[in-house]
Motif scaffolding. Structure first.
Motif, PDB file in Angstrom:
ATOM      1  N   ARG A  31      12.431  24.596  55.721  1.00 40.08           N
ATOM      2  CA  ARG A  31      13.229  25.810  55.510  1.00 40.08           C
ATOM      3  C   ARG A  31      14.024  26.079  56.778  1.00 40.08           C
ATOM      4  NH1 ARG A  31       8.159  28.631  53.197  1.00 40.08           N
ATOM      5  NH2 ARG A  31       8.303  28.178  50.978  1.00 40.08           N
ATOM      6  N   VAL A  32      15.230  26.538  56.598  1.00 43.24           N
ATOM      7  CA  VAL A  32      16.125  26.812  57.720  1.00 43.24           C
ATOM      8  C   VAL A  32      16.633  28.246  57.583  1.00 43.24           C
ATOM      9  CG1 VAL A  32      18.236  26.159  58.921  1.00 43.24           C
ATOM     10  CG2 VAL A  32      16.813  24.396  57.870  1.00 43.24           C
ATOM     11  N   THR A  33      16.572  28.982  58.679  1.00 41.48           N
ATOM     12  CA  THR A  33      17.059  30.363  58.709  1.00 41.48           C
ATOM     13  C   THR A  33      18.100  30.493  59.818  1.00 41.48           C
ATOM     14  OG1 THR A  33      14.918  31.170  57.964  1.00 41.48           O
ATOM     15  CG2 THR A  33      16.426  32.782  58.908  1.00 41.48           C
ATOM     16  N   SER A  34      19.260  30.957  59.458  1.00 41.96           N
ATOM     17  CA  SER A  34      20.332  31.162  60.449  1.00 41.96           C
ATOM     18  C   SER A  34      20.531  32.661  60.649  1.00 41.96           C
ATOM     19  CB  SER A  34      21.643  30.523  59.980  1.00 41.96           C
ATOM     20  OG  SER A  34      21.477  29.122  59.848  1.00 41.96           O
ATOM     21  N   TRP A 138       8.408  22.344  44.497  1.00 37.23           N
ATOM     22  CA  TRP A 138       7.767  23.661  44.577  1.00 37.23           C
ATOM     23  C   TRP A 138       8.349  24.477  45.732  1.00 37.23           C
ATOM     24  CZ3 TRP A 138       1.766  24.420  45.400  1.00 37.23           C
ATOM     25  CH2 TRP A 138       1.455  25.766  45.246  1.00 37.23           C
ATOM     26  N   SER A 139       8.453  23.872  46.911  1.00 39.64           N
ATOM     27  CA  SER A 139       9.005  24.583  48.064  1.00 39.64           C
ATOM     28  C   SER A 139      10.476  24.941  47.847  1.00 39.64           C
ATOM     29  CB  SER A 139       8.847  23.712  49.314  1.00 39.64           C
ATOM     30  OG  SER A 139       9.387  24.344  50.443  1.00 39.64           O
ATOM     31  N   ALA A 140      11.233  24.042  47.221  1.00 39.05           N
ATOM     32  CA  ALA A 140      12.641  24.340  46.955  1.00 39.05           C
ATOM     33  C   ALA A 140      12.780  25.513  45.992  1.00 39.05           C
ATOM     34  CB  ALA A 140      13.333  23.106  46.395  1.00 39.05           C
ATOM     35  N   ALA A 141      11.919  25.564  44.963  1.00 39.24           N
ATOM     36  CA  ALA A 141      11.992  26.659  44.002  1.00 39.24           C
ATOM     37  C   ALA A 141      11.671  28.000  44.655  1.00 39.24           C
ATOM     38  CB  ALA A 141      11.035  26.391  42.844  1.00 39.24           C
ATOM     39  N   ILE A 142      10.668  28.044  45.514  1.00 38.40           N
ATOM     40  CA  ILE A 142      10.312  29.298  46.189  1.00 38.40           C
ATOM     41  C   ILE A 142      11.406  29.727  47.162  1.00 38.40           C
ATOM     42  CG2 ILE A 142       8.685  30.310  47.833  1.00 38.40           C
ATOM     43  CD1 ILE A 142       6.465  28.840  46.460  1.00 38.40           C
ATOM     44  N   THR A 143      11.976  28.758  47.866  1.00 37.83           N
ATOM     45  CA  THR A 143      13.044  29.099  48.817  1.00 37.83           C
ATOM     46  C   THR A 143      14.258  29.672  48.098  1.00 37.83           C
ATOM     47  OG1 THR A 143      12.289  27.324  50.274  1.00 37.83           O
ATOM     48  CG2 THR A 143      14.511  28.176  50.628  1.00 37.83           C
ATOM     49  N   ILE A 144      14.644  29.065  46.983  1.00 39.53           N
ATOM     50  CA  ILE A 144      15.799  29.567  46.232  1.00 39.53           C
ATOM     51  C   ILE A 144      15.505  30.939  45.626  1.00 39.53           C
ATOM     52  CG2 ILE A 144      17.260  29.113  44.224  1.00 39.53           C
ATOM     53  CD1 ILE A 144      16.932  26.127  44.811  1.00 39.53           C
ATOM     54  N   THR A 145      14.284  31.142  45.157  1.00 37.40           N
ATOM     55  CA  THR A 145      13.918  32.437  44.575  1.00 37.40           C
ATOM     56  C   THR A 145      13.960  33.548  45.621  1.00 37.40           C
ATOM     57  OG1 THR A 145      12.502  31.318  42.961  1.00 37.40           O
ATOM     58  CG2 THR A 145      12.144  33.672  43.298  1.00 37.40           C
ATOM     59  N   ASP A 146      13.427  33.258  46.811  1.00 37.71           N
ATOM     60  CA  ASP A 146      13.455  34.277  47.875  1.00 37.71           C
ATOM     61  C   ASP A 146      14.877  34.545  48.362  1.00 37.71           C
ATOM     62  OD1 ASP A 146      10.733  34.452  47.695  1.00 37.71           O
ATOM     63  OD2 ASP A 146      10.333  33.101  49.392  1.00 37.71           O
ATOM     64  N   PHE A 147      15.708  33.516  48.358  1.00 33.64           N
ATOM     65  CA  PHE A 147      17.077  33.707  48.823  1.00 33.64           C
ATOM     66  C   PHE A 147      17.876  34.585  47.872  1.00 33.64           C
ATOM     67  CE2 PHE A 147      21.519  32.479  49.327  1.00 33.64           C
ATOM     68  CZ  PHE A 147      21.677  32.553  50.699  1.00 33.64           C
ATOM     69  N   ARG A 148      17.606  34.462  46.568  1.00 34.37           N
ATOM     70  CA  ARG A 148      18.336  35.251  45.576  1.00 34.37           C
ATOM     71  C   ARG A 148      17.694  36.602  45.303  1.00 34.37           C
ATOM     72  NH1 ARG A 148      19.875  30.674  40.980  1.00 34.37           N
ATOM     73  NH2 ARG A 148      21.253  29.433  42.325  1.00 34.37           N
ATOM     74  N   ASN A 149      16.564  36.862  45.909  1.00 36.97           N
ATOM     75  CA  ASN A 149      15.893  38.145  45.706  1.00 36.97           C
ATOM     76  C   ASN A 149      16.635  39.236  46.471  1.00 36.97           C
ATOM     77  OD1 ASN A 149      14.138  40.199  45.152  1.00 36.97           O
ATOM     78  ND2 ASN A 149      12.384  39.275  46.211  1.00 36.97           N
ATOM     79  N   PRO A 150      17.091  40.284  45.800  1.00 33.12           N
ATOM     80  CA  PRO A 150      17.848  41.340  46.515  1.00 33.12           C
ATOM     81  C   PRO A 150      16.985  42.146  47.472  1.00 33.12           C
ATOM     82  CG  PRO A 150      17.481  41.959  44.234  1.00 33.12           C
ATOM     83  CD  PRO A 150      17.027  40.542  44.354  1.00 33.12           C
ATOM     84  N   THR A 155      17.789  38.880  57.463  1.00 31.81           N
ATOM     85  CA  THR A 155      17.291  38.005  58.533  1.00 31.81           C
ATOM     86  C   THR A 155      16.166  37.094  58.062  1.00 31.81           C
ATOM     87  OG1 THR A 155      15.760  39.756  59.242  1.00 31.81           O
ATOM     88  CG2 THR A 155      17.930  39.642  60.325  1.00 31.81           C
ATOM     89  N   GLN A 156      15.608  37.332  56.874  1.00 29.62           N
ATOM     90  CA  GLN A 156      14.526  36.513  56.355  1.00 29.62           C
ATOM     91  C   GLN A 156      14.974  35.579  55.228  1.00 29.62           C
ATOM     92  OE1 GLN A 156      11.369  39.167  55.199  1.00 29.62           O
ATOM     93  NE2 GLN A 156      10.847  39.706  57.325  1.00 29.62           N
ATOM     94  N   ARG A 157      16.244  35.573  54.936  1.00 31.28           N
ATOM     95  CA  ARG A 157      16.734  34.663  53.902  1.00 31.28           C
ATOM     96  C   ARG A 157      16.760  33.236  54.461  1.00 31.28           C
ATOM     97  NH1 ARG A 157      19.078  37.233  49.519  1.00 31.28           N
ATOM     98  NH2 ARG A 157      19.477  39.479  49.826  1.00 31.28           N
ATOM     99  N   ARG A 158      16.105  32.347  53.774  1.00 29.41           N
ATOM    100  CA  ARG A 158      15.991  30.976  54.232  1.00 29.41           C
ATOM    101  C   ARG A 158      16.647  30.041  53.228  1.00 29.41           C
ATOM    102  NH1 ARG A 158       9.741  30.988  56.571  1.00 29.41           N
ATOM    103  NH2 ARG A 158      10.046  32.758  58.001  1.00 29.41           N
ATOM    104  N   GLU A 159      17.128  28.954  53.747  1.00 31.93           N
ATOM    105  CA  GLU A 159      17.806  27.950  52.926  1.00 31.93           C
ATOM    106  C   GLU A 159      17.012  26.652  52.940  1.00 31.93           C
ATOM    107  OE1 GLU A 159      21.720  27.532  54.421  1.00 31.93           O
ATOM    108  OE2 GLU A 159      22.303  29.633  54.075  1.00 31.93           O
ATOM    109  N   LEU A 160      17.441  25.749  52.065  1.00 33.69           N
ATOM    110  CA  LEU A 160      16.763  24.451  51.974  1.00 33.69           C
ATOM    111  C   LEU A 160      17.062  23.620  53.213  1.00 33.69           C
ATOM    112  CD1 LEU A 160      17.514  23.513  48.251  1.00 33.69           C
ATOM    113  CD2 LEU A 160      15.484  24.634  49.178  1.00 33.69           C
ATOM    114  N   GLY A 161      16.008  23.036  53.775  1.00 34.40           N
ATOM    115  CA  GLY A 161      16.168  22.209  54.951  1.00 34.40           C
ATOM    116  C   GLY A 161      16.379  20.745  54.596  1.00 34.40           C
ATOM    117  N   ALA A 162      16.554  19.944  55.624  1.00 35.12           N
ATOM    118  CA  ALA A 162      16.808  18.514  55.425  1.00 35.12           C
ATOM    119  C   ALA A 162      15.583  17.802  54.836  1.00 35.12           C
ATOM    120  CB  ALA A 162      17.208  17.871  56.755  1.00 35.12           C
ATOM    121  N   SER A 163      14.386  18.303  55.105  1.00 37.33           N
ATOM    122  CA  SER A 163      13.178  17.646  54.581  1.00 37.33           C
ATOM    123  C   SER A 163      13.139  17.668  53.060  1.00 37.33           C
ATOM    124  CB  SER A 163      11.932  18.328  55.146  1.00 37.33           C
ATOM    125  OG  SER A 163      11.869  18.176  56.542  1.00 37.33           O
TER     126      SER A 163
END
Length: 250
Positions: A31-34, A138-150, A155-163
């Motif tokens: 997970r990557v957070t900018s 599984w990790s990709a699904a959780i990351t996308i769900t948290d990113f789209r959660n209003p 500062t806690q929105r995370r994106e998919l990492g290279a892994s």
């Protein structure tokens, strides 16, 4: 493509997939957070991995902390740590078995045994691909769900990492390599009679010892024409029967 070509191609592709799984397990980029503050000087990038978390400042400095406790990780990363390690073990065992059952090696004597070992190794590599695909998705699904959660803070929105992307590619490569190895079928044996029953015994043929004793029994008649000049004389004299009188029975 011959059997040796299939085995070599499957080994090379499987090795590339195993290297990809190892990279997915090692690098902290699940997970990557900018985050960029009031100015670019306060910007930072946070990387989350299975074994460590890294923070890279906009000035170029990087700090990494090892995850000594598993309980600090989220549920998906906890499962990912276990499943990726199991995937590496299955893939390594399957990769070693390909050398034991390869046609170009002499570890096994029969062709059918070699082919069966190669098929087993292909199945293990396919299982390794499935095991690494589960935590990545599984990790990709959780990351996308948290990113789209209003309700998630910016500062806690995370994106998919290279892994995640490396894990998807590694799973696909392992699937291809395992399928190629499982197509190494053993040689077919000829089947006689019904399946499950032993074949009929074969007796050797030997010529008779004295072929003269097996002469023809039937002799065809002579081809000379019948002349009719011969005579027939009975061996016993022929007597005329007595005269029959019908009155003796009345």
């Amino acid at each position: 493509m011959g059997r040796i070509g299939k085995e070599v191609a499957g080994q090379i592709i499987s090795f590339i997939g195993l290297v990809g799984v190892a990279v997915t397990c090692g690098i902290p980029m699940w997970r990557v957070t900018s985050f960029i503050g009031a100015n670019i000087v306060t910007g930072q990038i946070v990387w989350d991995g299975l074994w460590m978390n890294c923070v890279m400042q906009s000035t170029g400095q990087m700090q990494c902390n090892l995850n000594e406790s598993v309980m600090r990780l989220s549920n998906d990363l906890q499962a990912a740590r276990a499943l990726v390690i199991i995937s590496l073990i299955f893939g390594f065992i399957g990769f070693i078995l390909t050398f034991i059952g390869a046609k170009c090696t002499g570890c096994l004597n029969t062709e059918s045994s070699r082919a069966k070992v190669v098929i087993i190794s292909g199945c293990l590599i396919i299982v390794a691909a499935v095991l690494v695909l589960i935590p990545v998705c599984w990790s990709a699904a959780i990351t996308i769900t948290d990113f789209r959660n209003p309700l998630t803070i910016e500062t806690q929105r995370r994106e998919l990492g290279a892994s995640i992307y490396i894990g998807w590619a590694s799973a696909a490569i392992l699937l291809v390599g395992g399928i190629i190895l499982t197509t190494s079928c053993p040689p077919q044996k000829p089947m006689y009679g019904y399946p499950g029953y032993p074949p009929a015994p074969v007796y050797p043929y030997s010529r008779p010892v004295n072929p003269a004793t097996y002469g023809p029994v039937y002799a065809p008649p002579s081809s000379r024409p019948y002349t009719g000049t011969g005579t027939y004389a009975p061996s016993k004299p022929y007597t005329v029967p007595a005269t029959y009188s019908g009155g003796q029975y009345l």
